[in-house]
Design a protein around this motif. Structure first.
Motif, short mmCIF file in Angstrom:
data_model
loop_
_atom_site.label_atom_id
_atom_site.label_comp_id
_atom_site.label_asym_id
_atom_site.label_seq_id
_atom_site.Cartn_x
_atom_site.Cartn_y
_atom_site.Cartn_z
N HIS A 68 -1.15 8.31 -10.72
CA HIS A 68 -1.75 7.49 -9.65
C HIS A 68 -0.75 6.38 -9.29
CE1 HIS A 68 -6.21 8.62 -9.75
NE2 HIS A 68 -5.61 9.47 -10.56
N VAL A 69 -0.49 6.23 -8.00
CA VAL A 69 0.48 5.25 -7.52
C VAL A 69 -0.22 4.25 -6.61
CG1 VAL A 69 2.64 4.88 -6.27
CG2 VAL A 69 2.30 7.00 -7.59
N ASN A 70 -0.19 2.98 -7.00
CA ASN A 70 -0.68 1.90 -6.14
C ASN A 70 0.48 1.36 -5.31
OD1 ASN A 70 -3.51 1.37 -6.44
ND2 ASN A 70 -3.11 0.76 -8.56
N GLY A 71 0.40 1.57 -3.99
CA GLY A 71 1.40 1.02 -3.09
C GLY A 71 0.95 -0.35 -2.62
N PHE A 72 1.85 -1.34 -2.70
CA PHE A 72 1.46 -2.70 -2.32
C PHE A 72 2.65 -3.46 -1.75
CE2 PHE A 72 3.38 -3.27 -6.42
CZ PHE A 72 3.84 -4.59 -6.48
N ARG A 73 2.35 -4.59 -1.15
CA ARG A 73 3.39 -5.51 -0.73
C ARG A 73 2.85 -6.93 -0.83
NH1 ARG A 73 2.86 -3.94 5.49
NH2 ARG A 73 1.99 -5.87 6.37
N ARG A 74 3.72 -7.90 -0.78
CA ARG A 74 3.33 -9.30 -0.91
C ARG A 74 3.53 -10.02 0.42
NH1 ARG A 74 3.08 -10.08 -6.51
NH2 ARG A 74 4.34 -8.59 -7.70
N GLU A 75 2.57 -10.89 0.74
CA GLU A 75 2.70 -11.80 1.88
C GLU A 75 2.36 -13.19 1.37
OE1 GLU A 75 0.43 -10.62 5.28
OE2 GLU A 75 1.62 -8.81 5.63
N GLY A 76 3.41 -13.97 1.09
CA GLY A 76 3.20 -15.26 0.47
C GLY A 76 2.59 -15.08 -0.91
N LYS A 77 1.43 -15.72 -1.14
CA LYS A 77 0.75 -15.59 -2.43
C LYS A 77 -0.20 -14.40 -2.47
CE LYS A 77 0.95 -20.52 -3.57
NZ LYS A 77 0.14 -21.73 -3.94
N ASP A 78 -0.38 -13.73 -1.34
CA ASP A 78 -1.33 -12.62 -1.28
C ASP A 78 -0.67 -11.30 -1.68
OD1 ASP A 78 -3.40 -14.24 -0.37
OD2 ASP A 78 -2.87 -13.95 1.74
N VAL A 79 -1.46 -10.48 -2.34
CA VAL A 79 -1.06 -9.11 -2.67
C VAL A 79 -1.88 -8.17 -1.78
CG1 VAL A 79 -0.93 -7.33 -4.44
CG2 VAL A 79 -0.47 -9.71 -5.04
N LEU A 80 -1.21 -7.32 -1.01
CA LEU A 80 -1.87 -6.38 -0.11
C LEU A 80 -1.67 -4.96 -0.63
CD1 LEU A 80 -0.72 -7.85 3.34
CD2 LEU A 80 -2.70 -8.50 1.95
N LEU A 81 -2.75 -4.21 -0.65
CA LEU A 81 -2.72 -2.85 -1.21
C LEU A 81 -2.99 -1.82 -0.12
CD1 LEU A 81 -4.77 -3.56 -4.42
CD2 LEU A 81 -2.70 -2.18 -4.46
N TRP A 82 -2.21 -0.74 -0.16
CA TRP A 82 -2.50 0.40 0.69
C TRP A 82 -3.56 1.27 0.00
CZ3 TRP A 82 -1.41 0.73 5.59
CH2 TRP A 82 -0.28 0.10 6.10
N VAL A 83 -4.70 1.41 0.65
CA VAL A 83 -5.82 2.18 0.10
C VAL A 83 -6.01 3.43 0.95
CG1 VAL A 83 -8.30 2.18 -0.38
CG2 VAL A 83 -6.93 0.11 -0.79
N ALA A 84 -6.12 4.58 0.30
CA ALA A 84 -6.30 5.85 0.99
C ALA A 84 -7.78 6.22 1.03
CB ALA A 84 -5.53 6.96 0.28
N ARG A 85 -8.17 6.87 2.12
CA ARG A 85 -9.50 7.48 2.18
C ARG A 85 -9.32 8.99 2.08
NH1 ARG A 85 -14.44 5.86 3.16
NH2 ARG A 85 -13.76 3.82 3.96
N ARG A 86 -9.90 9.57 1.05
CA ARG A 86 -9.74 10.99 0.79
C ARG A 86 -10.30 11.83 1.93
NH1 ARG A 86 -8.99 12.35 -4.58
NH2 ARG A 86 -10.49 14.08 -4.59
N ALA A 87 -9.63 12.95 2.18
CA ALA A 87 -10.06 13.84 3.26
C ALA A 87 -11.48 14.34 3.00
CB ALA A 87 -9.09 15.01 3.38
N LYS A 88 -12.20 14.56 4.08
CA LYS A 88 -13.57 15.06 3.96
C LYS A 88 -13.60 16.51 3.48
CE LYS A 88 -15.50 11.93 7.43
NZ LYS A 88 -14.26 11.17 7.63
N THR A 89 -12.45 17.17 3.47
CA THR A 89 -12.38 18.56 3.01
C THR A 89 -12.05 18.67 1.52
OG1 THR A 89 -10.05 18.60 3.71
CG2 THR A 89 -11.70 19.42 5.28
N LYS A 90 -11.84 17.53 0.83
CA LYS A 90 -11.51 17.58 -0.59
C LYS A 90 -12.67 18.17 -1.39
CE LYS A 90 -8.51 15.77 -2.66
NZ LYS A 90 -7.31 16.36 -3.29
N ALA A 91 -12.34 18.93 -2.44
CA ALA A 91 -13.36 19.57 -3.26
C ALA A 91 -14.17 18.55 -4.06
CB ALA A 91 -12.71 20.59 -4.18
N THR A 92 -13.54 17.41 -4.39
CA THR A 92 -14.23 16.38 -5.16
C THR A 92 -14.08 15.03 -4.48
OG1 THR A 92 -12.25 16.03 -6.53
CG2 THR A 92 -13.90 17.59 -7.35
#
Length: 234
Positions: A68-92
């Motif tokens: 599992h890979v958390n992609g993120f970046r910083r803006e000043g003191k804030d930490v921003l995360l890229w969050v994925a929404r799983r495809a509606k066709t996923k089995a789980t």
């Protein structure tokens, strides 16, 4: 495993056992067949005693592994995360929130090879970008009774501090969209609406928030208990 199976080589043993699993699939007893083999081992890195279809793993209750890979970046003191929404066709867990990149650990790839493959396919990262910013950050492990049997997993976690101009783009159809969220908002999301998340991905996010100071002892009364429960020894 019975003596006749143990006497066989790994490939033949796995083929015979796989035929039994395929018959169970055909009878409707195993759901979500993926045609992807995973090793059956007592602990990571050991020689497998069997290679089994990934969909059969919870029915058997054996341990499995993922990255599992958390992609993120910083803006000043804030930490921003890229969050994925799983495809509606996923089995789980179709349509639920997930790490920017995540995937089961196949038998024929190393952890690093799998991370690179998944980063390229799921987020359109170049191999050069993966090499420069993706770093292993720990593990989460758990075991619980599930509808299909027993889920026993170890998740290898990675952090990727990404450049400001990078925007993930899915190429394998497994992600519907990406959203860049403040880590505080992510933490609030799985506190207040845990049903929005793929459960094990929420655990990986929780670990990220602890390691990056978003969740702390002074703002979470159950911090010590939560930290301890991220790790189960099998």
């Amino acid at each position: 495993l019975g003596a006749p199976l143990l006497a066989m080589g790994l490939v033949e043993r796995s083929k015979r056992f796989g035929a039994v699993l395929a018959s169970m699939r055909d009878a409707g007893l195993i759901e979500g067949w993926r045609d992807e083999l995973q090793p059956v081992v007592a602990s990571f890195g050991q020689s497998p005693c069997l290679l089994v279809e990934r969909a059969a793993v919870p029915y058997l209750g054996v341990q499995s592994f993922a990255t599992h890979v958390n992609g993120f970046r910083r803006e000043g003191k804030d930490v921003l995360l890229w969050v994925a929404r799983r495809a509606k066709t996923k089995a789980t867990y179709a349509g639920r929130l997930d790490q920017m990149v995540a995937g089961g650990q196949p038998v024929d790839l190393s952890l690093q090879e799998n991370v690179e493959k998944e980063c390229v396919e799921e987020a359109a990262m170049t191999p050069q970008l993966v090499a420069s910013c993706v770093r292993q950050s720990g593990v989460v492990s758990y075991r619980y009774a599930a509808r299909k049997g027993l889920s026993t997993k170890t998740l290898f976690m990675y952090d990727a501090e990404l450049p400001a101009d990078f925007v993930p783009r899915n190429t394998d159809g497994e992600v519907d969209s990406f959203e860049l969220l403040n880590a505080e908002a992510v933490l609030d999301s799985f506190r207040s609406n845990p049903e929005l998340w793929k459960p094990n991905s929420a655990l990986v996010m929780l670990s990220f928030c602890m390691r990056h100071g978003v969740m702390r002892v002074d703002n979470e009364p159950d911090y010590i208990q939560l930290a301890a429960r991220l790790h189960t020894i099998f």
